[in-house]
Design an enzyme around this catalytic site. Structure first.
Site, PDB file in Angstrom:
ATOM      1  N   GLU B 129     -27.378  -5.214   6.548  1.00 52.42           N
ATOM      2  CA  GLU B 129     -28.035  -4.415   7.573  1.00 52.42           C
ATOM      3  C   GLU B 129     -27.186  -4.297   8.832  1.00 52.42           C
ATOM      4  OE1 GLU B 129     -31.422  -2.823   7.442  1.00 52.42           O
ATOM      5  OE2 GLU B 129     -29.933  -1.906   8.713  1.00 52.42           O
ATOM      6  N   GLY B 187     -15.370  -3.449  28.939  1.00 47.90           N
ATOM      7  CA  GLY B 187     -15.511  -4.132  27.659  1.00 47.90           C
ATOM      8  C   GLY B 187     -16.185  -3.279  26.596  1.00 47.90           C
ATOM      9  N   GLU B 190     -11.940  -1.401  23.148  1.00 49.74           N
ATOM     10  CA  GLU B 190     -10.895  -2.411  22.921  1.00 49.74           C
ATOM     11  C   GLU B 190      -9.615  -2.002  23.650  1.00 49.74           C
ATOM     12  OE1 GLU B 190     -11.330  -5.076  20.914  1.00 49.74           O
ATOM     13  OE2 GLU B 190     -13.315  -4.509  20.170  1.00 49.74           O
ATOM     14  N   LYS B 205     -18.781   3.473   8.503  1.00 49.83           N
ATOM     15  CA  LYS B 205     -20.250   3.345   8.491  1.00 49.83           C
ATOM     16  C   LYS B 205     -20.914   4.478   7.707  1.00 49.83           C
ATOM     17  CE  LYS B 205     -20.252   0.820  12.871  1.00 49.83           C
ATOM     18  NZ  LYS B 205     -20.236   1.019  14.344  1.00 49.83           N
TER      19      LYS B 205
END
Lengths: 441, 441
Positions: B129, B187, B190, B205
């Site tokens: 999940e 933040g 990256e 994904k």
């Protein structure tokens, strides 16, 4: 290939949708399950006037008990609605060791405890995804996806009729009565609309969701419930100017060991996810202590969407039957029976929210200070006061006030005192403001 | 009370979140499961610098294989990220008969087929999940809630970094490079942002979601993938004027037995549910043949939200272990292994969408007709042509064109010809328009 036979009670809108879906998606279901799911028989009170594709005429009749007692039926889908007959059929099916799927919120809201414990005793799965918010998988997600998370709140737009009416009133500036009439003509509202527009339907649904989220039985009568009959177009319009939408919301949250659960019209900030959902759509916003804010949006009613939830439950139960003889791995009410505990419902008086109030007051010097003085006496802080327009010395103008959080009790007391002032007319409007901080931007 | 011991691989952001959640919600999990879920041991490469509440120092070390082979560990949570080590650990756990939970989209997108079939062979549940859209239960809902429905499309905003950057560009009118820099400082991006902003992460994904929705292995390399580096603030602004938002979308739909799957920036109508989701939030819109349009919105990343998905999977697997020794009732990839079939991916050339194009053209009579003539030659219908501002005879002005649906091939051919016109400068912008009709109002 193993064959599972479904017995369907009720061949109305939802029942027909289920028959249609099971026929249409037979191959897909087999690809996912390795099991053939067929309609074994159907019981319907008007069976003689109906037919169902793929179901022999003899298997569609009025013999409910015959279906419930038929050893060839593996799963019962209760789709007749109502409470008494539905309750009796569900209990009989469970007693016979048959898993049950139902789309019936009323029977669960009213007889849920009896049904849940019968399911536990029988060790039978009980699916009721379709009972709340139609095709939106909120029951499944509260029972499973959020099973490890503390739910901070669950709130929803759970009644499509009310949402349709309020959306139309918002978009067209129309009044309630005229909009209800249109909704009835379009089939979005029943001839007797009370069940929907007075919030009863939404209260059934939030009772079920609160039960799952907090592991507590919920006494329907104790849910403060208010419908949308009293909403004026002018307040929807003022709310809009202030950056809010008016929605019928149903909300439940645990607060200091008690349950704050209620159904009422509310002003939601326009960026709130529930504000975005118009027409007959439903939406549920869940805030998990860890999962954070989430929203689920979809069709809350309709034959196909509701059927997809019913058949989703059937598929899950078929997996159980296939793998371990139907022994339920999931407590029907999400918590293990002996770890559920009844939360006391917060009385309406104690509920605290910000408020929107519209008075009709004389446009004279000193009026504002008298009104705000009363709020001050009851310790209610005011965020905004707006006088809408100017008038002659003896004319009334709308006076719109947004307060900070206050208890219903203080608010009612303040209201009583203000309405007795000679400069304020008795007509007023009061709306709670819900702003749980849920936003997705 | 039965005790289940979790072995955690990787004590980074997600791993620490899982430790924290399991400690914090121990009682809630027991109330739902009747089982005590404890952290058995943790393997982390920098174990000597770390500690975990409730875990004895000796049980936190660098011995990955020791954990994977430890007969006292009942479930393995792979939270190290990356592909090669993760793959090895997952396969070893499954070989040892241990159910696995992972938050790792890369390992599933790249080695999914191997991992799925190992899970099937071992009869072990595999939970993932957390691998897509963080805390949003989209894997569970595609595997279960929509199991009986034909999925027409699944589309999402699956990369929070891109969504944050595009939202900021939209709200502040800022350019890409400056906004990326801010995202890095905060933040949200990256130091090497390529994986996110070039659409790779989103392609992993959507490959996983397409696999579940359509029962097909997906070859990552074949997914047309385009990131957001090329987006100009001016196009976001023009899109806004036209009633659209620019989002990085990942989409998959089955079309005539083939898979239309892609990742690219797109203009979405502002009423589209995916348009409403800003900042680092994620959203997935699913259209079911029966369930209708649905949207799921929530936090796509972050320690607590991701941990809630990991522990949700753990809870489900604990139920399996409790009830039937962990034998999986659900195929890891949603379809039974032998009923999956590979859908061919539509080549980029064949994909058909409406387009937004911005040229820079001389503001002279006849220019518009020459450009629209080229589109006509390639059978591309134009919906809107807007010249933005006026200029002197030798100056260029932006020319914004919205087309009707056209294939990428025709569009590229038309584009080549138009860019060779002497009245058009070589700088241009091209965006697909996605408008699947999903709206909730």
């Amino acid at each position: 290939m193993k064959k599972i036979r479904i017995g369907i009670l009720g061949l109305g809108t939802v029942g027909s949708g289920v028959v249609c879906l099971l026929n249409e998606q037979r191959e897909l279901i087999q690809r996912r399950l390795g099991v053939e799911v067929v309609i074994g028989r159907i019981a319907d009170r008007s069976a003689h006037r109906k037919s169902a594709e793929g179901v022999p005429e003899d298997n569609l009749n009025t013999d409910f008990d015959g279906l419930l007692d038929d050893p060839d039926i593996d799963i019962v889908a209760e789709l007749i609605g109502g409470t008494e007959d539905a309750r009796r059929h569900i209990l009989r099916a469970l007693k016979n060791g048959k898993p049950v799927v139902t789309a019936n919120k009323a029977v669960l809201a009213i007889h849920g405890e009896e049904i849940f414990s019968s399911a536990e005793e029988a060790g039978c799965p009980l699916g009721f995804e379709a009972s709340v918010a139609g095709g939106i998988p909120i029951v499944r997600n509260l029972r499973e996806a959020f099973a490890a998370d503390r739910i901070e709140s669950v709130a929803g737009i759970l009644n499509g009729t009310c949402n349709y009416i309020l959306t139309e009133m918002t978009e067209k500036g129309a009044e309630f009565a005229a909009t209800l009439k249109i909704a009835q003509e379009l089939g979005y509202a029943e001839a007797d609309p009370a069940f929907d527009i007075d919030g009863v339907d939404a209260s059934h649904k939030i009772a079920i969701l609160a039960n799952l989220a907090y592991g507590t039985p919920v006494d329907l009568e104790a849910i403060p419930t208010e419908g949308i009959r009293g909403i004026d177009a002018i307040d929807i319009s003022f709310a809009r100017d202030l950056g809010f939408r008016v929605k019928l919301i149903a909300i439940a949250r645990e607060t200091e060991g008690r349950l704050d659960i209620r159904v009422h019209p509310a002003m939601l900030p326009e960026h709130h996810p529930l504000s975005q959902v118009g027409g007959v759509f439903n939406s549920v916003a869940v805030v998990g202590a860890n999962a954070g804010p989430q929203a689920f949006i979809g069709q809350g009613a309709g034959s196909a969407a509701t059927a997809s939830a019913v058949v989703g439950d059937i598929v899950e139960i078929v997996r159980w039957l296939r793998d371990n003889g139907g022994q339920s791995r999931l407590p029907a009410a999400a918590f293990l029976p002996d770890s559920r505990r009844r939360l006391k419902i917060l009385s309406p008086k104690e509920v605290r929210t910000p408020y929107y109030i519209r008075f009709s007051a004389l446009d004279r010097p000193g009026v504002l200070s008298r009104i705000s003085g009363v709020f001050g006496n009851f310790d209610i802080g005011l965020e905004t006061i707006i006088q809408k327009g100017r008038a002659g010395r003896d004319d009334h103008v709308p006076l719109v006030i947004m307060t900070y959080e206050a208890s219903e009790e203080s608010m009612q007391n303040a209201l009583g005192e203000i309405l007795s002032l000679d400069v304020v007319s008795p007509e007023y409007a009061l709306l709670r403001v819900e702003s749980d901080g849920t936003r997705f931007a």
